[in-house]
Design a protein around this motif. Structure first.
Motif, PDB file in Angstrom:
ATOM      1  N   ARG A 116      -5.257  -6.541   1.732  1.00  0.00           N
ATOM      2  CA  ARG A 116      -5.088  -7.985   1.880  1.00  0.00           C
ATOM      3  C   ARG A 116      -4.401  -8.586   0.662  1.00  0.00           C
ATOM      4  NH1 ARG A 116     -11.004  -9.790   4.394  1.00  0.00           N
ATOM      5  NH2 ARG A 116     -10.681  -8.934   6.503  1.00  0.00           N
ATOM      6  N   LEU A 117      -4.803  -8.131  -0.516  1.00  0.00           N
ATOM      7  CA  LEU A 117      -4.229  -8.654  -1.743  1.00  0.00           C
ATOM      8  C   LEU A 117      -2.748  -8.325  -1.857  1.00  0.00           C
ATOM      9  CD1 LEU A 117      -4.631  -9.964  -4.568  1.00  0.00           C
ATOM     10  CD2 LEU A 117      -5.186  -7.661  -5.408  1.00  0.00           C
ATOM     11  N   LEU A 118      -2.369  -7.134  -1.375  1.00  0.00           N
ATOM     12  CA  LEU A 118      -0.997  -6.659  -1.560  1.00  0.00           C
ATOM     13  C   LEU A 118      -0.080  -6.924  -0.375  1.00  0.00           C
ATOM     14  CD1 LEU A 118      -1.968  -3.254  -3.212  1.00  0.00           C
ATOM     15  CD2 LEU A 118      -0.858  -5.184  -4.359  1.00  0.00           C
ATOM     16  N   ALA A 119      -0.607  -7.513   0.678  1.00  0.00           N
ATOM     17  CA  ALA A 119       0.178  -7.681   1.911  1.00  0.00           C
ATOM     18  C   ALA A 119       1.473  -8.457   1.683  1.00  0.00           C
ATOM     19  CB  ALA A 119      -0.665  -8.367   2.977  1.00  0.00           C
ATOM     20  N   ASP A 120       1.465  -9.412   0.757  1.00  0.00           N
ATOM     21  CA  ASP A 120       2.670 -10.201   0.488  1.00  0.00           C
ATOM     22  C   ASP A 120       3.407  -9.732  -0.758  1.00  0.00           C
ATOM     23  OD1 ASP A 120       2.181 -11.875   2.675  1.00  0.00           O
ATOM     24  OD2 ASP A 120       0.848 -13.168   1.499  1.00  0.00           O
ATOM     25  N   ARG A 121       2.921  -8.645  -1.368  1.00  0.00           N
ATOM     26  CA  ARG A 121       3.540  -8.177  -2.607  1.00  0.00           C
ATOM     27  C   ARG A 121       4.101  -6.770  -2.484  1.00  0.00           C
ATOM     28  NH1 ARG A 121       0.771 -10.368  -7.944  1.00  0.00           N
ATOM     29  NH2 ARG A 121       2.911  -9.850  -8.494  1.00  0.00           N
ATOM     30  N   ALA A 122       3.907  -6.130  -1.340  1.00  0.00           N
ATOM     31  CA  ALA A 122       4.385  -4.770  -1.142  1.00  0.00           C
ATOM     32  C   ALA A 122       5.037  -4.647   0.223  1.00  0.00           C
ATOM     33  CB  ALA A 122       3.229  -3.778  -1.256  1.00  0.00           C
ATOM     34  N   GLY A 123       6.064  -3.816   0.286  1.00  0.00           N
ATOM     35  CA  GLY A 123       6.789  -3.660   1.539  1.00  0.00           C
ATOM     36  C   GLY A 123       6.034  -2.864   2.578  1.00  0.00           C
ATOM     37  N   ARG A 124       5.362  -1.799   2.124  1.00  0.00           N
ATOM     38  CA  ARG A 124       4.668  -0.921   3.051  1.00  0.00           C
ATOM     39  C   ARG A 124       3.352  -0.474   2.435  1.00  0.00           C
ATOM     40  NH1 ARG A 124       8.132  -0.471   6.707  1.00  0.00           N
ATOM     41  NH2 ARG A 124       6.718   0.730   8.004  1.00  0.00           N
ATOM     42  N   TYR A 125       2.408  -0.099   3.303  1.00  0.00           N
ATOM     43  CA  TYR A 125       1.114   0.412   2.844  1.00  0.00           C
ATOM     44  C   TYR A 125       0.908   1.767   3.496  1.00  0.00           C
ATOM     45  CZ  TYR A 125      -3.636  -0.166   0.931  1.00  0.00           C
ATOM     46  OH  TYR A 125      -4.792  -0.049   0.192  1.00  0.00           O
ATOM     47  N   VAL A 126       0.825   2.807   2.675  1.00  0.00           N
ATOM     48  CA  VAL A 126       0.606   4.162   3.170  1.00  0.00           C
ATOM     49  C   VAL A 126      -0.841   4.543   2.866  1.00  0.00           C
ATOM     50  CG1 VAL A 126       1.313   6.570   3.034  1.00  0.00           C
ATOM     51  CG2 VAL A 126       3.006   4.744   2.705  1.00  0.00           C
ATOM     52  N   TYR A 127      -1.600   4.783   3.901  1.00  0.00           N
ATOM     53  CA  TYR A 127      -2.992   5.174   3.720  1.00  0.00           C
ATOM     54  C   TYR A 127      -3.136   6.646   4.081  1.00  0.00           C
ATOM     55  CZ  TYR A 127      -8.050   5.350   4.087  1.00  0.00           C
ATOM     56  OH  TYR A 127      -9.371   5.695   3.903  1.00  0.00           O
ATOM     57  N   VAL A 128      -3.533   7.451   3.092  1.00  0.00           N
ATOM     58  CA  VAL A 128      -3.752   8.872   3.339  1.00  0.00           C
ATOM     59  C   VAL A 128      -5.141   9.023   3.941  1.00  0.00           C
ATOM     60  CG1 VAL A 128      -3.830  11.185   2.358  1.00  0.00           C
ATOM     61  CG2 VAL A 128      -2.218   9.483   1.447  1.00  0.00           C
ATOM     62  N   SER A 129      -5.166   9.221   5.230  1.00  0.00           N
ATOM     63  CA  SER A 129      -6.404   9.331   5.979  1.00  0.00           C
ATOM     64  C   SER A 129      -6.745  10.801   6.182  1.00  0.00           C
ATOM     65  CB  SER A 129      -6.261   8.582   7.312  1.00  0.00           C
ATOM     66  OG  SER A 129      -7.476   8.580   8.028  1.00  0.00           O
ATOM     67  N   SER A 130      -7.349  11.136   7.287  1.00  0.00           N
ATOM     68  CA  SER A 130      -7.825  12.499   7.519  1.00  0.00           C
ATOM     69  C   SER A 130      -7.906  12.788   9.008  1.00  0.00           C
ATOM     70  CB  SER A 130      -9.219  12.663   6.902  1.00  0.00           C
ATOM     71  OG  SER A 130      -9.838  13.856   7.332  1.00  0.00           O
TER      72      SER A 130
END
Length: 331
Positions: A80-94
Motif C-alpha cells: 500500500r505504501l509503495l503503490a504510488d512510488r513503484a512501477g511493479r510489485y514482485v512477490y516471491v510466493s510459493s
C-alpha cells in the motif's frame, strides 16, 4: 528489494547488480547486504517500521521485489505504501499456496488455500504466502507479479537442505542414498529464479507463475553422484528402496532432504508440477552439476557451516540414526 541479505533476496540483488541496475535494499540491519547497494533500514513488523520507505527525497522505483513469508499484514502495509512510488510489485510466493493434494501435471489453475492480506500473527506458511499474494494484488492490481516457487536450492541457502547433503557427502564413508535412483525431481536454482524474476518484471508480466524446473530435470542418482564428484569425497552410496525407508519410519523431506517416496500425493505435489507457462516466459534451468558446485563453493567459503533460519526445522539424519539404518540395510 525488501530484504535482500539472505538466500532468495540476496540472489535477486546479486543478479540485479550484475545487470548494472541500481538497487536499494530495505532491511533490519541484521546481515550485511551485497556491496554496491543503497541501504534503508526498518522493521516491517514494528510500529512506524516502514518510515524509511516514505521519505520525500526518495526517487520512485521501477520495481519492488518482496520475499516475505511471515504475517501478510507486512506485505499489505508495504504494498500500500509503495503503490504510488513503484512501477511493479514482485512477490516471491510459493507452490505451497496450492491446496493439498495437487493433481500431477497441473499448473497455475490449481485450487489455492484460503488467505487474507489482513492475517497477522501466527498463520501457517501456506496461508501466509497466499495472504501475501492477495496483499500485493490488492495494492498493485495487474502490476503485481506472483512468483510461486517450488523447491529452491543453490548458494546462500539458509534452509539447510542441499547444504546438509553436501556436508554429509563430504564426510565420506557409507552414505544412505534414498531410492529409487531414477526418481525424478523438480527444483529451481535460486540464481535461475532471480534471473527469471528480473526478466519477468522488466517485461511487465503479471499474475501467478509457477517457478520450478520441468519434471525430471534431475534424479536422485544424479543428485547423489554429482555431490560425490563435486566434494571429491571418498564415499560409497548405499541405495535404499522407499519401502525400506518407510518401514523404518524415516521422515521424507526433512530427515532425507529433497526426497519423498514416489507415487503418493506428496511426491506428485512437490515433483510433478507443470511449468509450461514459466518456460514459455523464458525460464532457463541450469544443470544440477552447476547448482551443486556453486553451493559447495559457497559453503567452503564459510568453512562448511551454512547460516540457518531459526524459524525453520532442521534437516537431515543424525549420524547415529543413519548408522543404524545402514546396519539394518546390510541385514
Amino acid at each position: 528489494m525488501l530484504g535482500g541479505t539472505e538466500f532468495v533476496g540476496r540472489a535477486v540483488v546479486e543478479a540485479a547488480l550484475g545487470r548494472g541496475w541500481e538497487v536499494t535494499v530495505f532491511h533490519r540491519g541484521r546481515h550485511e547486504p551485497p556491496p554496491g547497494v543503497g541501504v534503508l533500514h526498518g522493521d516491517r513488523t514494528a510500529e512506524g517500521g516502514l518510515k524509511a520507505l516514505s521519505g520525500p527525497d526518495l526517487a520512485p522505483w521501477d520495481a519492488v521485489v518482496d520475499t516475505w513469508s511471515g504475517a501478510p499484514t507486512a506485505v499489505r502495509d508495504s504494498a500500500r505504501l509503495l503503490a504510488d512510488r513503484a512501477g511493479r510489485y514482485v512477490y516471491v510466493s510459493s507452490g505451497s499456496v496450492y491446496a493439498f493434494p495437487a493433481a500431477p501435471g497441473r499448473g497455475e489453475d490449481r485450487p489455492v488455500v484460503e488467505g487474507s492480506p489482513d492475517d497477522g500473527g501466527d498463520v501457517d506458511y501456506a496461508r501466509a504466502k497466499r495472504g501475501g499474494e492477495l496483499a500485493a494484488t490488492d495494492a498493485f492490481g495487474e502490476r503485481a507479479l506472483l512468483v510461486r516457487a517450488g523447491l529452491i536450492l543453490g548458494p546462500w541457502e539458509n534452509i539447510g537442505r542441499l547444504p546438509w547433503w553436501l556436508n554429509r557427502v563430504a564426510r565420506g564413508g557409507e552414505i544412505l542414498a534414498p531410492g529409487p535412483p531414477g526418481l525424478e525431481l523438480q527444483y529451481i536454482d535460486v540464481r535461475d529464479l532471480a534471473d527469471w524474476t528480473l526478466d519477468a518484471a522488466e517485461a511487465g508480466l503479471h499474475g501467478p507463475y509457477g517457478l520450478v524446473s520441468p519434471p525430471g530435470h534431475t534424479t536422485m542418482r544424479e543428485l547423489m553422484e554429482t555431490m560425490v564428484r563435486v566434494t571429491g569425497a571418498d564415499a560409497e552410496l548405499r541405495w535404499a528402496d522407499p519401502d525400506f525407508l518407510t518401514r523404518a519410519g524415516v521422515e521424507p523431506w526433512t530427515e532425507l532432504p529433497v526426497w519423498v517416496p514416489p507415487g503418493g500425493d506428496l511426491y506428485d505435489t512437490l515433483h510433478r508440477s507443470d511449468v509450461t507457462k514459466a518456460l514459455a516466459a523464458g525460464l532457463r534451468c541450469r544443470p544440477f552439476a552447476e547448482t551443486a558446485a556453486g553451493t559447495w563453493e559457497w559453503l567452503c567459503s564459510l568453512g562448511g557451516e551454512a547460516p540457518l533460519r531459526p524459524d525453520r526445522p532442521r534437516h537431515g539424519l543424525a549420524p547415529e540414526r543413519e548408522a543404524e539404518l545402514l546396519r539394518s540395510l546390510a541385514g
